[in-house]
Design a protein around this motif. Sequence first.
Motif, short mmCIF file in Angstrom:
data_model
loop_
_atom_site.label_atom_id
_atom_site.label_comp_id
_atom_site.label_asym_id
_atom_site.label_seq_id
_atom_site.Cartn_x
_atom_site.Cartn_y
_atom_site.Cartn_z
N UNK A 181 19.16 12.49 -1.91
CA UNK A 181 18.06 13.81 -2.59
C UNK A 181 17.21 13.25 -3.65
N UNK A 182 16.84 12.34 -4.65
CA UNK A 182 16.14 12.67 -5.85
C UNK A 182 15.20 11.67 -5.46
N UNK A 183 14.91 10.52 -4.67
CA UNK A 183 13.81 10.02 -3.79
C UNK A 183 12.98 10.80 -2.91
N UNK A 184 13.85 11.83 -2.37
CA UNK A 184 13.15 12.43 -1.40
C UNK A 184 12.08 13.67 -2.45
N UNK A 185 12.84 14.03 -2.91
CA UNK A 185 12.45 14.95 -3.89
C UNK A 185 11.44 14.15 -4.36
N UNK A 186 11.37 14.02 -5.04
CA UNK A 186 9.83 13.18 -5.61
C UNK A 186 9.00 12.56 -4.50
N UNK A 187 9.56 12.09 -3.53
CA UNK A 187 8.92 12.10 -2.03
C UNK A 187 7.74 13.52 -1.42
N UNK A 188 8.17 14.05 -1.70
CA UNK A 188 7.73 15.45 -1.27
C UNK A 188 7.40 15.64 -2.81
N UNK A 189 7.24 16.24 -3.64
CA UNK A 189 6.46 16.57 -4.72
C UNK A 189 4.92 15.05 -5.25
N UNK A 235 18.84 -1.98 4.29
CA UNK A 235 17.55 -2.48 4.27
C UNK A 235 17.35 -2.28 5.58
N UNK A 236 17.76 -1.82 6.69
CA UNK A 236 17.73 -1.57 7.95
C UNK A 236 16.90 -0.48 7.68
N UNK A 237 17.39 0.82 7.48
CA UNK A 237 16.42 2.24 7.19
C UNK A 237 15.18 1.62 6.15
N UNK A 238 15.09 1.31 4.93
CA UNK A 238 13.67 0.60 4.57
C UNK A 238 12.42 0.19 5.88
N UNK A 239 13.53 -1.14 5.85
CA UNK A 239 12.23 -1.94 7.10
C UNK A 239 11.92 -1.69 8.22
N UNK A 240 12.64 0.04 8.95
CA UNK A 240 12.16 0.53 10.31
C UNK A 240 11.64 1.14 9.68
N UNK A 241 11.31 2.29 9.10
CA UNK A 241 10.34 2.90 8.14
C UNK A 241 9.17 2.59 7.71
N UNK A 242 8.68 1.72 7.17
CA UNK A 242 7.96 0.18 7.04
C UNK A 242 7.01 0.31 7.75
N UNK A 274 1.19 7.24 1.53
CA UNK A 274 1.88 5.92 0.27
C UNK A 274 3.15 6.74 -0.30
N UNK A 275 3.22 8.02 -0.18
CA UNK A 275 4.04 8.61 -0.88
C UNK A 275 5.13 8.44 0.03
N UNK A 276 5.01 7.75 0.93
CA UNK A 276 6.53 8.07 2.65
C UNK A 276 6.23 6.40 1.85
N UNK A 277 6.50 5.52 1.21
CA UNK A 277 6.69 4.19 1.53
C UNK A 277 8.02 4.88 0.42
#
Length: 164
Positions: free
Chosen positions: A119-127, A63-70, A89-92
């Motif tokens: 890695x899968x979530x990062x790939x989805x974000x990039x696509x 949650x720390x990483x999620x809240x910081x990025x958001x 918006x894909x960066x969420x």
Amino acid sequence: MSENNKLVTGIFILAAGIVILLGKWGVFSFLGFTLWPLIILVPGILLHLLYFARRGSAVLLVPGGILTVYGILFFILNFSGGSTVAYVWPLFILGIAVGLFEYDLLSSPRPAGVFLIAVILTAITVVIYGITLMSLSVIYLLALVLIIGGIWLIAGRGRSRRGW
């Protein structure tokens, strides 16, 4: 009334007057509108600090990483007037991946499957980010690069093939 009480009362009245004046000028509404992402960013940073101070487990990093990025994304959206939401918006989705990457990297023993999910979530974000940029106006840039590449290949057809 003693001199000390007069001083304290005077400072209190002066501060109350300044707060009321700043409120009427809209300073507090501006600060509230501009700085509200701190409500998200500060807990994210605090969760990181708890982990690095050895007062919490590595699970706090998710949650720390999620809240910081958001929090950072909401600051970007605030200062851009919200018009960049079509681009960021894909960066969420990436916020979740960042939290999972931190958890996988810093936890001991390393949890199974967390890295793969990140890695899968990062790939989805990039696509999705690529599709988003293509659907906006970057498609014109891609078309221009393809046209220039095609002209370069056609123009260099009869030359010798030394080097690349």
